[in-house]
Design a protein around this motif. Structure first.
Motif, PDB file in Angstrom:
ATOM      1  N   ALA A 149       0.974  -1.170  -0.250  1.00  0.00           N
ATOM      2  CA  ALA A 149       0.268   0.352  -0.340  1.00  0.00           C
ATOM      3  C   ALA A 149       0.778   1.327  -0.109  1.00  0.00           C
ATOM      4  O   ALA A 149       0.495   1.984  -0.626  1.00  0.00           O
ATOM      5  CB  ALA A 149      -0.917   0.260   1.110  1.00  0.00           C
ATOM      6  N   TYR A 150       2.199   1.412   0.834  1.00  0.00           N
ATOM      7  CA  TYR A 150       2.968   1.838   0.590  1.00  0.00           C
ATOM      8  C   TYR A 150       3.462   2.237  -0.608  1.00  0.00           C
ATOM      9  O   TYR A 150       3.181   3.344  -1.266  1.00  0.00           O
ATOM     10  CB  TYR A 150       3.864   1.794   1.842  1.00  0.00           C
ATOM     11  N   ARG A 151       3.513   1.802  -1.436  1.00  0.00           N
ATOM     12  CA  ARG A 151       4.249   1.503  -2.434  1.00  0.00           C
ATOM     13  C   ARG A 151       2.888   2.326  -3.553  1.00  0.00           C
ATOM     14  O   ARG A 151       3.593   3.287  -4.610  1.00  0.00           O
ATOM     15  CB  ARG A 151       4.777   0.429  -2.899  1.00  0.00           C
ATOM     16  N   ALA A 152       1.967   2.207  -3.468  1.00  0.00           N
ATOM     17  CA  ALA A 152       0.863   2.468  -4.069  1.00  0.00           C
ATOM     18  C   ALA A 152       0.676   3.231  -4.415  1.00  0.00           C
ATOM     19  O   ALA A 152      -0.175   4.481  -5.185  1.00  0.00           O
ATOM     20  CB  ALA A 152      -0.179   1.524  -3.989  1.00  0.00           C
ATOM     21  N   ALA A 186      -0.646  -7.316  -3.446  1.00  0.00           N
ATOM     22  CA  ALA A 186       0.604  -6.210  -4.532  1.00  0.00           C
ATOM     23  C   ALA A 186      -1.308  -6.471  -5.876  1.00  0.00           C
ATOM     24  O   ALA A 186      -1.572  -5.257  -6.066  1.00  0.00           O
ATOM     25  CB  ALA A 186       1.699  -7.337  -5.316  1.00  0.00           C
ATOM     26  N   ASP A 187      -1.436  -7.535  -6.199  1.00  0.00           N
ATOM     27  CA  ASP A 187      -2.858  -7.212  -6.298  1.00  0.00           C
ATOM     28  C   ASP A 187      -3.832  -6.716  -5.893  1.00  0.00           C
ATOM     29  O   ASP A 187      -4.349  -5.473  -6.902  1.00  0.00           O
ATOM     30  CB  ASP A 187      -3.607  -9.366  -6.716  1.00  0.00           C
ATOM     31  N   LEU A 188      -4.443  -6.815  -5.032  1.00  0.00           N
ATOM     32  CA  LEU A 188      -5.021  -5.779  -4.307  1.00  0.00           C
ATOM     33  C   LEU A 188      -4.984  -4.426  -4.238  1.00  0.00           C
ATOM     34  O   LEU A 188      -5.738  -3.694  -4.881  1.00  0.00           O
ATOM     35  CB  LEU A 188      -5.928  -6.406  -2.654  1.00  0.00           C
ATOM     36  N   THR A 189      -3.669  -3.860  -4.000  1.00  0.00           N
ATOM     37  CA  THR A 189      -3.529  -2.570  -3.720  1.00  0.00           C
ATOM     38  C   THR A 189      -3.595  -2.126  -5.410  1.00  0.00           C
ATOM     39  O   THR A 189      -3.278  -0.623  -5.475  1.00  0.00           O
ATOM     40  CB  THR A 189      -1.861  -1.932  -3.408  1.00  0.00           C
TER      41      THR A 189
END
Ligand code: ADP
Ligand code: MG
Length: 684
Positions: A228-231, A651-654
């Motif tokens: 989430a931080y990355r996204a 990763a998919d979700l975010t």
């Protein structure tokens, strides 16, 4: 309705004010905290048949008291109580120590549970725990009992009782927080069931299913945070979109004294692609010692400056700062790029000048230690921070920069290659580039392990290398408890070395020297004015003197594997064949294993794999510096597959737009919002 994380543990029957205070020390404040206070193992009170039990094994059996108990006393408090108990077709002797109060309860014919060590030869059980199930006292008989981490006046029994009470009062309020689709896809047990069973598993299979669910949850939430931080970072788009012409970079590369390796070109492209984006780069560059990371840093700093911004190169030691300063100045000679050093040992006046230069934009690149990006340092337009040889550039440091209105791209470089398990755990929020090959023409470093008694021959080897024009490091260990002793060791070794080689020039480097003394010692070694350098581990990271071909490590068993590998990496940095000699008489098995790994391989990835094998994941990194989290239930190695799955799911979700808006994910978003990781961040 109140939520479990808003209800104080005081509301649970049996929790007094003093107990509440003690629970705080375990991080338990609310009912939700207590319910999530999971056991770290179980005690097995399931009933077994004695015929299945091996000599010396711990066992729980059910039997009947036969015959009168016999009590022997020793001194005032010690006693030994024995009694015959019929268990299946056996008549065994049960033995208790210091449990004389049981004497009256051992009535012939009464049913009894015994837990203890089985000694088949003597038909005897040494009892550690017993219970009389017939009289309603069968709390443990036949069950697995959770074992919690407890202390103070909080006993195991109290904790068990209180958590059970909490489940009775509040269990129905436990809510699912994982997205339904994930629970379904992975056939996970619901949260309420899982929590219930982790505290009181009915049998091992259920316990395992409960554990699997909660391990997944823990790893998924952790990965979700990183992803989430990355996204968010991607979405925010408030970084600097560097305008970098490929041609500019190509021209600069042509001025280098060597051709870049394919691996270097590849990672440079990855980095430049990130820098051109308007989101902030957060990239890790992994590469073994000597793989040529510095020039990658130089090129990316050059790119930032050409795009009209400033760069900072942050390193862990002053020696390294000096060295990088010199190599950047060499690389950028006559290019009109202003490089400045900013370390703790500048004079007040010099420091003021540098700060002013950075703030006004007269200085393009600052090289220095950690303080570089903090305190009173302001840049006119900081576009890129490169962090060398540091394990991690934390989220905290990022927010320091952000608060100062700076949002630079960040490149972190490390020579400690870490196994994939660790990488996705620790660096899930970063993109990773890896340099696998070393520059062409590099020969593998030959490594030997010798006993102290061979020192004469080692000295002969030094002479041979020096006569060929090469140079040598001799490392004496650093004993952390006493820097003073270390320095004395280093000085002793230095004097001895001088006596052995009266015709050579020997240098001495240790932590107590001033910055300018260190600098002049390193400069002298750098230009072959001194042929032998006696040093403590201050040369461990980053130091680059390609003409040095011999590394001698004294008392090598005192170092850890990654440290040995780093030290060895000081040689093998030029075209000449290099050698590393480990002088050690290790007493421990693991000491010998370390020496063996070093002589087996000079590949850092392999060294770290073996290191993990020898030490186990817990010790692999000092957890402090690694930034590796401590999990409550999950085990990074044993639960590796779950970790990968969790990462993929997160990763998919975010990456989905509806994750940030849909009601379906509201619960899991709330979990994120509560995390300190996201303080000051807007999630929706
Ligand atoms: P590290 O990755 O350990 O930081 P350095 O960047 O210090 O390694 O590089 C090690 C040595 O290799 C340096 O002397 C550097 O100049 C040299 N070097 C780097 N890239 C190349 C290359 N492509 N060809 C030849 N030598 C190189
Ligand atoms: Mg380096």
């Amino acid at each position: 309705m109140m939520k479990l994380d808003q209800i104080s543990v005081r509301q649970i029957k049996g929790v007094s004010a003093p107990k509440e205070q003690e629970l705080h020390a375990f991080g338990v404040q609310t009912v939700a905290d207590l319910i999530d206070y999971f056991p770290f193992r179980y005690e097995d009170y399931r009933i077994r048949e004695l015929t299945d039990v091996k000599e010396g094994e711990k066992v729980t059996v059910l039997g009947h008291v036969r015959g009168a108990p016999v009590l022997q006393r020793y001194g005032r408090t010690k006693s030994r109580l024995t009694c015959k108990v019929e268990v299946g077709q056996w008549l065994v002797t049960a033995v208790w120590f210091n449990r004389q109060f049981l004497q009256d309860q051992l009535v012939t014919g009464r049913e009894i549970m015994l837990t203890g060590k089985w000694e088949q030869q003597r038909l005897q059980i040494t009892v550690s725990d017993s219970e009389f199930p017939g009289s309603g006292g069968a709390a443990k008989t036949g069950t697995l009992q959770p074992v919690y981490s407890v202390g103070g006046s909080i006993t195991q029994a109290w904790m068990r009782k209180t958590i059970r009470q909490a489940m009775t009062q509040y269990g129905v309020m436990i809510e699912e927080m994982l997205p339904y689709e994930l629970v379904q896809r992975h056939e996970l047990m619901g949260r309420r069931d899982a929590v219930q069973r982790i505290h009181l598993p009915d049998d091992t299979k259920e316990g395992q299913a409960a554990r699997r669910r909660l391990v997944y949850e823990e790893l998924f939430l952790f990965q979700l945070k990183l992803q989430a931080y990355r996204a968010l970072n991607r979405k925010r788009n408030d970084g600097i979109a560097h305008r970098i012409e490929s041609e500019t970079i190509r021209q600069f590369a042509a001025t280098l004294p060597f051709e870049l390796t394919d691996a270097q070109k590849k990672v440079i492209n990855e980095i430049l692609t990130d820098m051109r984006r308007s989101s902030c780069m957060n990239r890790l560059l992994q590469g073994d010692v000597g793989s040529g990371k510095t020039v990658v840093a130089a090129i990316t700093l050059y790119a930032a400056v050409k795009a009209g911004h400033q760069g900072a190169l942050m390193v862990p030691t002053e020696i390294l700062a000096d060295q990088h300063m010199r190599s950047l100045q060499r690389l950028f000679a006559d290019m009109g790029i202003e490089v400045a050093l900013l370390t703790g040992s500048l004079t007040e006046r010099k420091r003021r000048d540098v700060l002013a230069g950075l703030q006004m934009g007269m200085i393009d690149i600052a090289v220095g230690t950690h303080a570089l990006i903090q305190e009173d340092v302001f840049f006119r337009s900081l576009g890129l921070v490169v962090v060398d040889e540091q394990h991690r550039f934390g989220v905290n440091q990022r927010s320091v920069l952000r608060r100062k209105g700076m949002n630079p791209d960040v490149l972190t470089m490390t020579a400690t290659p870490i196994p994939r398990t660790m990488a996705i755990t620790a660096f899930g929020d970063m993109d990773v580039s890896t340099i696998k090959e070393r520059p062409i023409g590099r020969k593998p470093i030959k490594t030997y392990w010798v006993k102290h008694s061979m020192m004469e021959r080692v000295l002969g080897f030094i002479r041979k290398e020096v006569s060929k024009g090469r140079q040598t490091y001799i490392i004496c260990p650093l004993i952390e408890e006493s820097e003073k002793l270390d320095v004395q060791n280093a000085i002793d070794l230095y004097v001895q070395t001088q006596q052995s080689f009266p015709d050579l020039r020997v240098g001495l480097l240790h932590g107590r020297l001033t910055a300018s003394e260190k600098d002049s010692v390193m400069s002298a070694f750098g230009v072959n004015e001194t042929q032998v350098l006696v040093a403590t581990t201050v040369v461990e990271v980053g130091v680059d003197v390609p003409n040095a071909t011999l590394m001698i490590i004294m008392d090598a068993e005192r170092f850890g594997l990654s440290q040995l590998h780093q030290l060895r990496g000081r040689v093998g940095r030029g075209e000449h064949q290099s050698h590393c000699i480990l002088v050690a008489d290790p007493k421990s098995e693991t000491g010998r294993e370390r020496m063996k790994v070093m002589t087996d391989t000079d590949d850092g990835f392999e060294v770290s794999r073996r290191d993990l094998e020898i030490r186990g994941p817990g010790d692999f990194f000092g957890t402090k510096q690694s930034g590796l989290p401590e999990f409550r239930l999950a085990d990074m190695v044993a639960d590796y597959e779950v970790l990968e799955q969790a990462r993929e799911d997160a990763a998919d979700l975010t990456a989905r737009d509806d994750f940030w808006t849909s009601e379906v994910f509201a619960k899991v978003r709330q979990v994120l919002q509560k995390d300190p990781f996201f303080q000051g961040e807007q999630l929706d």
